[in-house]
Scaffold this motif. Structure first.
Motif, PDB file in Angstrom:
ATOM      1  N   ARG A 135       0.851  -1.181   0.000  1.00 45.14           N
ATOM      2  CA  ARG A 135       0.000   0.000   0.000  1.00 45.14           C
ATOM      3  C   ARG A 135       0.890   1.234   0.000  1.00 45.14           C
ATOM      4  N   PHE A 136       0.732   2.073  -1.031  1.00 52.59           N
ATOM      5  CA  PHE A 136       1.610   3.226  -1.225  1.00 52.59           C
ATOM      6  C   PHE A 136       0.871   4.534  -0.928  1.00 52.59           C
ATOM      7  N   ARG A 137       1.621   5.515  -0.442  1.00 54.53           N
ATOM      8  CA  ARG A 137       1.123   6.882  -0.283  1.00 54.53           C
ATOM      9  C   ARG A 137       2.244   7.842  -0.632  1.00 54.53           C
ATOM     10  N   GLU A 138       1.869   8.915  -1.319  1.00 60.77           N
ATOM     11  CA  GLU A 138       2.821  10.001  -1.549  1.00 60.77           C
ATOM     12  C   GLU A 138       2.140  11.313  -1.178  1.00 60.77           C
ATOM     13  N   TYR A 139       2.878  12.169  -0.482  1.00 65.32           N
ATOM     14  CA  TYR A 139       2.353  13.453  -0.028  1.00 65.32           C
ATOM     15  C   TYR A 139       3.024  14.570  -0.814  1.00 65.32           C
ATOM     16  N   MET A 140       2.217  15.477  -1.346  1.00 65.41           N
ATOM     17  CA  MET A 140       2.726  16.607  -2.107  1.00 65.41           C
ATOM     18  C   MET A 140       3.332  17.646  -1.168  1.00 65.41           C
ATOM     19  N   PRO A 141       4.453  18.272  -1.542  1.00 67.85           N
ATOM     20  CA  PRO A 141       5.029  19.317  -0.686  1.00 67.85           C
ATOM     21  C   PRO A 141       4.031  20.446  -0.434  1.00 67.85           C
ATOM     22  N   TYR A 142       4.099  21.010   0.769  1.00 69.46           N
ATOM     23  CA  TYR A 142       3.233  22.135   1.125  1.00 69.46           C
ATOM     24  C   TYR A 142       4.045  23.081   2.001  1.00 69.46           C
ATOM     25  N   PRO A 143       4.192  24.345   1.591  1.00 66.51           N
ATOM     26  CA  PRO A 143       5.072  25.272   2.315  1.00 66.51           C
ATOM     27  C   PRO A 143       4.722  25.377   3.801  1.00 66.51           C
ATOM     28  N   GLY A 144       5.748  25.281   4.627  1.00 64.89           N
ATOM     29  CA  GLY A 144       5.571  25.413   6.061  1.00 64.89           C
ATOM     30  C   GLY A 144       5.064  24.184   6.756  1.00 64.89           C
ATOM     31  N   VAL A 145       4.766  23.113   6.007  1.00 61.53           N
ATOM     32  CA  VAL A 145       4.205  21.909   6.612  1.00 61.53           C
ATOM     33  C   VAL A 145       5.033  20.669   6.283  1.00 61.53           C
ATOM     34  N   LEU A 146       5.318  20.436   5.003  1.00 66.09           N
ATOM     35  CA  LEU A 146       6.014  19.209   4.641  1.00 66.09           C
ATOM     36  C   LEU A 146       6.728  19.352   3.311  1.00 66.09           C
ATOM     37  N   SER A 147       7.775  18.546   3.173  1.00 71.20           N
ATOM     38  CA  SER A 147       8.399  18.317   1.873  1.00 71.20           C
ATOM     39  C   SER A 147       7.699  17.105   1.265  1.00 71.20           C
ATOM     40  N   ARG A 148       8.210  16.589   0.170  1.00 73.56           N
ATOM     41  CA  ARG A 148       7.640  15.351  -0.367  1.00 73.56           C
ATOM     42  C   ARG A 148       7.862  14.227   0.638  1.00 73.56           C
ATOM     43  N   ILE A 149       6.824  13.428   0.828  1.00 73.31           N
ATOM     44  CA  ILE A 149       6.894  12.270   1.714  1.00 73.31           C
ATOM     45  C   ILE A 149       6.344  11.071   0.950  1.00 73.31           C
ATOM     46  N   TYR A 150       6.979   9.944   1.128  1.00 75.02           N
ATOM     47  CA  TYR A 150       6.597   8.720   0.423  1.00 75.02           C
ATOM     48  C   TYR A 150       6.541   7.602   1.458  1.00 75.02           C
ATOM     49  N   SER A 151       5.504   6.780   1.403  1.00 70.77           N
ATOM     50  CA  SER A 151       5.421   5.650   2.330  1.00 70.77           C
ATOM     51  C   SER A 151       4.910   4.420   1.605  1.00 70.77           C
ATOM     52  N   VAL A 152       5.354   3.267   2.072  1.00 71.68           N
ATOM     53  CA  VAL A 152       4.876   1.993   1.531  1.00 71.68           C
ATOM     54  C   VAL A 152       4.698   1.033   2.704  1.00 71.68           C
ATOM     55  N   LEU A 153       3.561   0.371   2.734  1.00 67.86           N
ATOM     56  CA  LEU A 153       3.234  -0.575   3.799  1.00 67.86           C
ATOM     57  C   LEU A 153       3.075  -1.956   3.195  1.00 67.86           C
ATOM     58  N   ASP A 154       3.756  -2.931   3.783  1.00 68.35           N
ATOM     59  CA  ASP A 154       3.598  -4.323   3.385  1.00 68.35           C
ATOM     60  C   ASP A 154       2.587  -4.954   4.329  1.00 68.35           C
ATOM     61  N   THR A 155       1.392  -5.252   3.807  1.00 66.38           N
ATOM     62  CA  THR A 155       0.320  -5.758   4.657  1.00 66.38           C
ATOM     63  C   THR A 155       0.507  -7.220   5.046  1.00 66.38           C
ATOM     64  N   ALA A 156       1.416  -7.921   4.381  1.00 65.41           N
ATOM     65  CA  ALA A 156       1.686  -9.320   4.713  1.00 65.41           C
ATOM     66  C   ALA A 156       2.773  -9.426   5.776  1.00 65.41           C
ATOM     67  N   ASP A 157       3.887  -8.727   5.557  1.00 72.90           N
ATOM     68  CA  ASP A 157       4.997  -8.784   6.499  1.00 72.90           C
ATOM     69  C   ASP A 157       4.882  -7.748   7.616  1.00 72.90           C
ATOM     70  N   LEU A 158       3.891  -6.859   7.526  1.00 76.53           N
ATOM     71  CA  LEU A 158       3.596  -5.882   8.568  1.00 76.53           C
ATOM     72  C   LEU A 158       4.795  -4.998   8.888  1.00 76.53           C
ATOM     73  N   HIS A 159       5.350  -4.404   7.845  1.00 77.01           N
ATOM     74  CA  HIS A 159       6.344  -3.352   8.065  1.00 77.01           C
ATOM     75  C   HIS A 159       6.089  -2.228   7.081  1.00 77.01           C
ATOM     76  N   ALA A 160       6.426  -1.025   7.507  1.00 73.04           N
ATOM     77  CA  ALA A 160       6.192   0.165   6.696  1.00 73.04           C
ATOM     78  C   ALA A 160       7.477   0.963   6.600  1.00 73.04           C
ATOM     79  N   THR A 161       7.670   1.605   5.448  1.00 76.57           N
ATOM     80  CA  THR A 161       8.809   2.494   5.239  1.00 76.57           C
ATOM     81  C   THR A 161       8.287   3.873   4.886  1.00 76.57           C
ATOM     82  N   ILE A 162       8.769   4.873   5.602  1.00 73.91           N
ATOM     83  CA  ILE A 162       8.397   6.267   5.363  1.00 73.91           C
ATOM     84  C   ILE A 162       9.663   7.025   4.987  1.00 73.91           C
ATOM     85  N   LEU A 163       9.639   7.689   3.834  1.00 79.31           N
ATOM     86  CA  LEU A 163      10.790   8.445   3.343  1.00 79.31           C
ATOM     87  C   LEU A 163      10.442   9.935   3.333  1.00 79.31           C
ATOM     88  N   LEU A 164      11.305  10.747   3.927  1.00 79.17           N
ATOM     89  CA  LEU A 164      11.115  12.189   4.009  1.00 79.17           C
ATOM     90  C   LEU A 164      12.183  12.867   3.163  1.00 79.17           C
TER      91      LEU A 164
END
Length: 386
Positions: A135-164
């Protein structure tokens, strides 16, 4: 084998330079493991998970030093409180600056994954897509709040990676509440817990589930109950699960969001005086600052209370409703739409039926007196479980 995580399934771990900061928590009968390459993120996670039991913290110079199995000492610490021999693992990584984002081997956002608004906040956008068990998510940059953020969740192995992409451009409240919180909650949801949109309070070990749509007065009632000495489980999202044949609520006690109506009803309370404007749609009461000693991690569901913005009276009224009606309303508030396949919906329905059979249900008519509402709710619970 008590597995920490199949690290071979973590495709970016070998590209991260040390030091790496590792934390182990016991939360809701599960071990939660967090690994990051920034000490500031480790501090933010520790603050965010203040209500969980911190089992251990370690620092490693190289990724190859990270353990694959859950350390035996942690298993002894957790003992019978640990119901599943798997660690829910979340990686929070800041990749090397100036490189492609997301870095290899992560896939970029496909063209059919459209940007959408994020519930509870104005401005930032995200895109979601899935492939197999990922399961993937990407967040668009928004001034004063966030840069690009990317996350991927493995629903079988139950681990997630979040990249900032740029940590200096990311605010801690957004990372914790809208990224890390979502990933951790999803792992619990895929590991036997049901996520519901509701508030919850407890009194003398008994829990009350507060169900209502945004603007219904749910958060105002939660804050009023806390003022009257009750305990907080959740304001917006929590978990339900059966434990020893009893349906229990498991908390994610994040800060409590308030709207204008709550500020008008509770404006004289100390915790309302410190609310400041920021980029969020709502303002948030700092739970750790004002109610940390009143946070409860779990409680059995003893009452189901339904609130609605149109149900207001001069005098408080709690009208009994049937179990069937309670289940219908619970299903309407069910938020795990991403997992709403037929067999999963059957499981949810059965859990809600068990909850409604276990706990009397009431539709509440609230008064303009917030304190009176809280006292009446406490009296209602005491009447059934004194």
């Amino acid at each position: 084998m008590y597995t920490a995580e199949r690290q071979i399934s973590q495709p970016y771990l070998q590209h991260v330079s040390g030091p790496l900061y590792e934390q182990w928590y016991l939360l809701h009968h599960r071990i939660v493991r967090v690994v990051t390459n920034r000490s500031s993120l480790a501090r933010e996670v520790r603050s965010f998970l203040y209500y969980a039991e911190l089992l251990a913290e370690h620092t490693y110079e190289q990724a190859t030093q990270l353990p694959i199995a859950i350390p035996e000492a942690l298993l002894w610490q957790a003992g019978q409180r640990l119901h599943r021999p798997v660690a829910l693992t979340c990686y929070l990584f800041v990749p090397e600056a100036g490189k492609k984002f997301p870095p290899e081997p992560f896939e970029g956002r496909p063209e059919d994954a459209l940007w959408e608004e994020i519930s509870g906040i104005e401005g930032p956008l995200r895109a979601r897509w899935k492939r197999g068990t990922l399961r993937f998510r990407e967040y668009m940059p928004y001034p004063g709040v966030l840069s690009r953020i990317y996350s991927v969740l493995d629903t079988a192995d139950l681990h997630a990676t979040i990249l900032l992409e740029d940590l200096s451009e990311c605010t801690a409240w957004f990372i914790m509440r809208f990224v890390f919180y979502m990933a951790l909650g999803a792992m619990f949801a895929y590991d036997g817990y049901e996520v519901v949109h509701a508030g919850a309070i407890a009194y003398e070990g008994n829990g009350m589930l507060l169900v209502g749509s945004p603007g219904s007065g749910k958060s105002t009632l939660v804050l009023s109950c806390l003022q009257e000495g009750m305990q907080l489980l959740a304001d917006d999202v929590l978990f339900l699960a059966k434990d020893d044949a009893i349906v229990k609520m498991y908390a994610f006690p994040e800060d409590i969001g308030v709207r204008r109506g709550a500020r008008e009803l509770l404006g004289g309370c100390e915790f309302m005086q410190s609310l400041s404007c920021d980029e969020r749609e709502k303002r948030f009461v700092d739970v750790q600052r004002y109610f940390r000693r009143q946070v409860s991690v779990s409680a059995p569901v003893r009452l189901l209370l339904f609130v609605h913005e149109e149900r207001r009276k001069a005098e408080f009224l709690a009208e009994p409703i049937t179990a069937v009606q309670a289940v219908t309303w619970l299903m309407q508030e069910y938020i795990s739409h991403q997992r709403a396949q037929m067999e999963e919906m059957a499981e949810v329905f059965n859990l809600f039926m068990d909850t409604a059979e276990q706990a009397p249900a009431f539709a509440l008519w609230l008064t303009p007196d917030a304190r009176e509402n809280a006292q009446q709710v406490r009296a209602l619970l005491t009447r059934f479980y004194s």
